[in-house]
Motif scaffolding. Structure first.
Motif, mmCIF file in Angstrom:
data_model
loop_
_atom_site.group_PDB
_atom_site.id
_atom_site.type_symbol
_atom_site.label_atom_id
_atom_site.label_comp_id
_atom_site.label_asym_id
_atom_site.label_seq_id
_atom_site.Cartn_x
_atom_site.Cartn_y
_atom_site.Cartn_z
ATOM 1 N N THR A 122 42.061 38.401 35.129
ATOM 2 C CA THR A 122 42.989 38.048 36.204
ATOM 3 C C THR A 122 43.257 39.260 37.094
ATOM 4 O O THR A 122 43.048 40.404 36.684
ATOM 5 C CB THR A 122 44.339 37.564 35.638
ATOM 6 N N HIS A 123 43.740 39.000 38.291
ATOM 7 C CA HIS A 123 44.093 40.082 39.211
ATOM 8 C C HIS A 123 45.194 40.950 38.610
ATOM 9 O O HIS A 123 45.176 42.177 38.774
ATOM 10 C CB HIS A 123 44.554 39.514 40.551
ATOM 11 N N GLU A 124 46.123 40.331 37.922
ATOM 12 C CA GLU A 124 47.233 41.063 37.298
ATOM 13 C C GLU A 124 46.709 42.044 36.251
ATOM 14 O O GLU A 124 47.125 43.204 36.201
ATOM 15 C CB GLU A 124 48.218 40.079 36.672
ATOM 16 N N ARG A 134 48.967 44.522 42.190
ATOM 17 C CA ARG A 134 48.190 43.290 42.174
ATOM 18 C C ARG A 134 47.719 42.910 43.577
ATOM 19 O O ARG A 134 46.565 42.510 43.769
ATOM 20 C CB ARG A 134 49.015 42.151 41.576
ATOM 21 N N SER A 135 48.570 43.059 44.565
ATOM 22 C CA SER A 135 48.191 42.691 45.934
ATOM 23 C C SER A 135 47.037 43.556 46.436
ATOM 24 O O SER A 135 46.130 43.062 47.121
ATOM 25 C CB SER A 135 49.388 42.808 46.876
ATOM 26 N N THR A 138 43.812 42.275 44.892
ATOM 27 C CA THR A 138 43.351 41.058 45.565
ATOM 28 C C THR A 138 42.613 41.399 46.856
ATOM 29 O O THR A 138 41.518 40.893 47.108
ATOM 30 C CB THR A 138 44.536 40.119 45.855
ATOM 31 N N LEU A 141 39.256 43.078 45.963
ATOM 32 C CA LEU A 141 38.277 42.096 45.498
ATOM 33 C C LEU A 141 37.662 41.340 46.670
ATOM 34 O O LEU A 141 36.449 41.090 46.691
ATOM 35 C CB LEU A 141 38.912 41.120 44.509
ATOM 36 N N HIS A 142 38.486 41.004 47.663
ATOM 37 C CA HIS A 142 37.955 40.321 48.853
ATOM 38 C C HIS A 142 36.967 41.220 49.599
ATOM 39 O O HIS A 142 35.935 40.747 50.087
ATOM 40 C CB HIS A 142 39.087 39.885 49.785
ATOM 41 N N ALA A 152 34.453 36.413 43.390
ATOM 42 C CA ALA A 152 35.723 36.311 42.690
ATOM 43 C C ALA A 152 36.243 34.881 42.756
ATOM 44 O O ALA A 152 36.378 34.316 43.838
ATOM 45 C CB ALA A 152 36.739 37.267 43.308
ATOM 46 N N ARG A 154 39.162 32.199 40.576
ATOM 47 C CA ARG A 154 40.403 32.300 39.816
ATOM 48 C C ARG A 154 40.113 32.652 38.347
ATOM 49 O O ARG A 154 39.473 31.899 37.628
ATOM 50 C CB ARG A 154 41.162 30.987 39.905
#
Length: 192
Positions: A122-124, A134-135, A138, A141-142, A152, A154
């Motif tokens: 998970t991102h967390e 976490r932000s 994200t 990853l993008h 990526a 979920r």
């Protein structure tokens, strides 16, 4: 207790108010090095991939075998060197690299320990592993997905361009793994 993972990934965490990943262990390694060195286990170990199994050996049995076997002592010494290198490059990565490189390094280390190209994470959890918010994970990853390095979804990251990730990770990935290959056995994808 010494644990020898048969699959999956175990993250070794230093805990001092917050958790910080200091090493990854898969089927190539063991949990319990501090006991060999005469101390108690100071790190917390978290299984990253569900349903991972491990062989457990009581500390007294492992310590007795370690005392009796020169070959086992040498193997453990080589693994200790590898673990120290992995920890050292984790520190260098966190201190000197942008989030993209830290994330690339960490994904490569997971990829080495997974049977395929998918990493269930998970991102967390990623944020904890690379000491980031976490932000930011994200967004990063993008970016990596936009460059075609990963896909990526979920709770799952698929490695698409391992070579590109290795270039991005720079010198903080590969040296510890090469040392493992030289001293113990082949390591990870592309090193067999």
């Amino acid at each position: 207790m010494f644990l020898f993972p048969e699959g999956g990934i175990v993250a070794t965490m230093a805990v001092d108010g917050v958790r910080t990943e200091v090493g990854l262990v898969g089927r190539e390694g063991m949990i319990g090095l501090n006991t060999i060195l005469g101390g108690s286990e100071i790190f917390e170990s978290i299984v990253q991939v569900d349903n991972a199994t491990a062989i457990a050996i009581p500390a007294e049995v492992m310590l007795a075998q370690h005392a009796q076997s020169a070959a086992l002592r040498q193997l453990v010494s080589h693994y200790l060197l590898y673990s120290m290198l992995q920890l050292s490059f984790s520190v260098v990565s966190r201190s000197n690299q942008m989030m993209e490189a830290r994330l690339a390094r960490w994904l490569l280390m997971c990829h080495d320990r997974m049977p395929g190209d998918e990493i269930p994470v998970t991102h967390e959890f990623l944020a904890t592993m690379i000491s980031a918010q976490r932000s930011g994970v994200t967004v990063t990853l993008h970016l990596l997905e936009g460059e075609g390095l990963i896909r990526a979804n979920r709770g799952r990251i698929t490695i698409r361009d391992r070579g590109g990730l290795e270039l991005l990770a720079g010198t903080t990935y590969g040296k510890a793994e090469a040392t493992y290959s030289d001293l113990i056995d082949s390591f990870g994808k592309g090193r067999r």
